[in-house]
Motif scaffolding. Structure first.
Motif, PDB file in Angstrom:
ATOM      1  N   SER A 148      -2.668   7.169   5.464  1.00 22.31           N
ATOM      2  CA  SER A 148      -3.503   6.275   6.262  1.00 22.31           C
ATOM      3  C   SER A 148      -4.261   7.118   7.269  1.00 22.31           C
ATOM      4  N   GLN A 149      -5.586   7.119   7.113  1.00 22.51           N
ATOM      5  CA  GLN A 149      -6.426   7.929   7.990  1.00 22.51           C
ATOM      6  C   GLN A 149      -6.325   7.427   9.426  1.00 22.51           C
ATOM      7  N   HIS A 164      -3.862   5.822  10.975  1.00 22.05           N
ATOM      8  CA  HIS A 164      -2.586   6.156  11.609  1.00 22.05           C
ATOM      9  C   HIS A 164      -2.462   7.661  11.859  1.00 22.05           C
ATOM     10  N   HIS A 200      -3.168   8.212  -2.487  1.00 23.98           N
ATOM     11  CA  HIS A 200      -2.879   6.843  -2.059  1.00 23.98           C
ATOM     12  C   HIS A 200      -2.515   6.019  -3.285  1.00 23.98           C
ATOM     13  N   THR A 212       1.967   5.912   4.403  1.00 24.19           N
ATOM     14  CA  THR A 212       2.470   4.550   4.293  1.00 24.19           C
ATOM     15  C   THR A 212       3.250   4.467   2.987  1.00 24.19           C
ATOM     16  N   TYR A 233       0.169   0.240  15.741  1.00 26.47           N
ATOM     17  CA  TYR A 233       0.259   1.260  14.702  1.00 26.47           C
ATOM     18  C   TYR A 233       1.671   1.455  14.154  1.00 26.47           C
ATOM     19  N   TRP A 254       0.843  -1.192   0.000  1.00 20.56           N
ATOM     20  CA  TRP A 254       0.000   0.000   0.000  1.00 20.56           C
ATOM     21  C   TRP A 254       0.875   1.237   0.000  1.00 20.56           C
ATOM     22  N   ARG A 259       6.701   3.928   7.583  1.00 24.86           N
ATOM     23  CA  ARG A 259       5.670   4.915   7.943  1.00 24.86           C
ATOM     24  C   ARG A 259       6.334   6.262   8.171  1.00 24.86           C
TER      25      ARG A 259
END
Lengths: 328, 328
Positions: B153-154, B156, B249, B173, B224, B148, B199
């Motif tokens: 990432s909403q 995270h 994304h 990500t 997370y 991904w 991340r």
């Protein structure tokens, strides 16, 4: 209780189907049908029979799906409508311009017999077509690009081999890297035939043949090479056998498109394949759609279908519960 | 004669659906349903109505498909079974572990009402799931990889924002390039969580907050961040607004597998997306499956479906003849 498969035609595609069946435990190969003397054909599945094509009608009720592995030029236009009278069938008919006519002929036959016939199965037409459709419905305002290669074009290789003085030849279609980059950047380029693909030939000459004359003949051949930048390499027979005996292929379907209140957001969808063996990959797709034809026919469906008409769940031997739990 | 769509919930996804409908001339937006006071909601489609969700039953027979744009945690588990009593519905339920339970609830409701409900529509679950299935049936002996990103990432981002002293935050990500290369090479690597994704966080601090304490708190956060290599950048509010206001994304589904008598041939199938707006891409997929739910229900189909159950031809407004002639 496995699905019983018959193969018609035992070239690269037919042998690929035989191998693919072994990777799918819910299927078994029952028979290979040939126009040759069955005694002359050695197959690798000990439990399967080799039979002459003239005996095929006797196999009604004993074979669930026939996979047709002949060519699109002369075999399939006759064979698919003919054998759909007796069996569920799957073919890889790939003459794009003649698909509507082929569909109509096969549909008539399969509807009359109550069988399912899935035509034009493979990667293009096939997986590439699916990816064009999926990307188009998601991004209605956008642009499609299809690139082929790097891979062997059988038709172009044949064309070179037909030239006087050529002993053997192989032609690779190669996407132009800068064109691919431009497409992936989202700049929506307009690309000519020449800008999208290069053609590269590896040629073994007959003794005494005139290399420069043959090179010119290749590069100026209408339809096949004249519209492309073509590279011609002359090599020895040893090199040819050593370096050019496999049938790799590949390619990509790309769609770029815009969304948003003011079309301010750009998106890219790319489907890409890279294959060591073009016929084996195609065969593997044929086998998955053979399963779908069997499952659909068991539900009472009949007629001609393409990959567009087949819900993905029909392709797998796994239950709907299992694929929802593990693949969704 | 266009397909009449209702939207439930008007966040990023709902607004994306509204925009996507405008790109599909066979559809029109009839109404947006909200839990808020309808007067307080301004939508951009002049011909559509804003109504309170409590009035939704009055719209039976006036709306062909409801697109549910709520969240998977609390909205959809209740809403999808409830509104499938009255309408064809499509949702983007994405809590993978709870899909079987959600499917069962929605199926019961949709079968009772005779409607079609398509759940878990989007790109993962959704397009990525389809690509996993297609590649698995073609290459039964192989290995799947899903990457991904790069993207927001909403979940995270929310987790970082909940830390005391954090004013605003966004988490990206990012697939690890060397892992991607290893996968694409066909070497079938076994990859840990840490080896697959990085991340990266961009954080705006409250006045007087302790940066090093917060950085440590992020990097060690269980579930997370603890299992990842995490990069934390502290930036000003101005930089945050300027550089991190969009919701990009993307990602890729890759399968490598072998075919051939001796498994001597290696193949790669890769599906890749790169999105400027994650919610708008998802919305565009929801709209295509809304069309499918409508067409299927017109044929008398009912019950809960996923992307696996939908033949691709149902997604387009074009006729079967047209897609065979132009896309196959």
């Amino acid at each position: 209780m496995s699905i019983k498969i018959g193969i018609i035609g035992y070239g690269n595609l037919g042998r690929g189907v035989e191998n693919a069946i072994r990777q799918n435990p819910d299927m078994e190969l029952s028979a290979v049908f040939t126009r040759r003397n069955p005694e002359s054909l050695k197959i690798s599945t000990e439990t399967a029979v080799v039979a002459n094509i003239s005996e095929i009608e006797k196999w009604q009720g004993k074979i669930d799906v026939m996979i047709l592995c002949g060519g699109s030029a002369t075999d399939l236009p006759v064979q698919t409508p003919e054998y759909a009278k007796y069996f569920n069938v799957v073919d890889s008919f790939d003459t794009h311009a003649k698909i509507p006519e082929h569909f109509a002929n096969v549909d008539k036959s399969a509807k009359a017999s109550g069988k399912v016939a899935i035509i034009s199965v493979g990667w293009d037409p096939g997986m590439f077509s699916l990816n064009r459709l999926y990307a188009n419905v998601i991004l209605p305002e956008g642009k499609d690009y299809t690139f082929w290669g790097k891979g062997v074009s059988q038709g172009h290789s044949d064309a070179v081999r037909r030239i006087a003085g050529v002993k053997n030849a192989k032609q690779y279609t190669i996407p132009v890297e800068s064109a691919l980059e431009a497409v992936r950047s989202g700049s929506n380029p307009e690309l000519t035939t020449r800008q999208k693909h290069i053609r590269e030939c590896f040629v073994v000459l007959e003794d005494g043949a005139d290399a420069s004359k043959i090179e010119n003949e290749i590069k100026t051949m209408p339809n096949y090479f004249a519209d492309y930048d073509t590279i011609v390499n002359f090599i020895s027979e040893e090199e040819f056998v050593r370096d050019h005996s496999t049938i790799p292929h590949g390619g990509m379907v790309i769609r770029t498109g815009k969304t948003g209140a003011n079309k301010e957001n750009q998106h890219l969808v790319e489907y890409r394949i890279k294959l060591d063996s073009n016929p084996e990959f195609t065969s593997s797709i044929l086998v998955a759609y053979a399963r779908a034809s069997y499952k659909l026919n068991n539900e009472g469906v009949s007629g001609c279908k393409t990959v567009f008409d087949i819900a993905p769940a029909y392709l797998t031997s796994k239950s709907n519960e299992e694929i929802r739990a593990t693949m969704l």
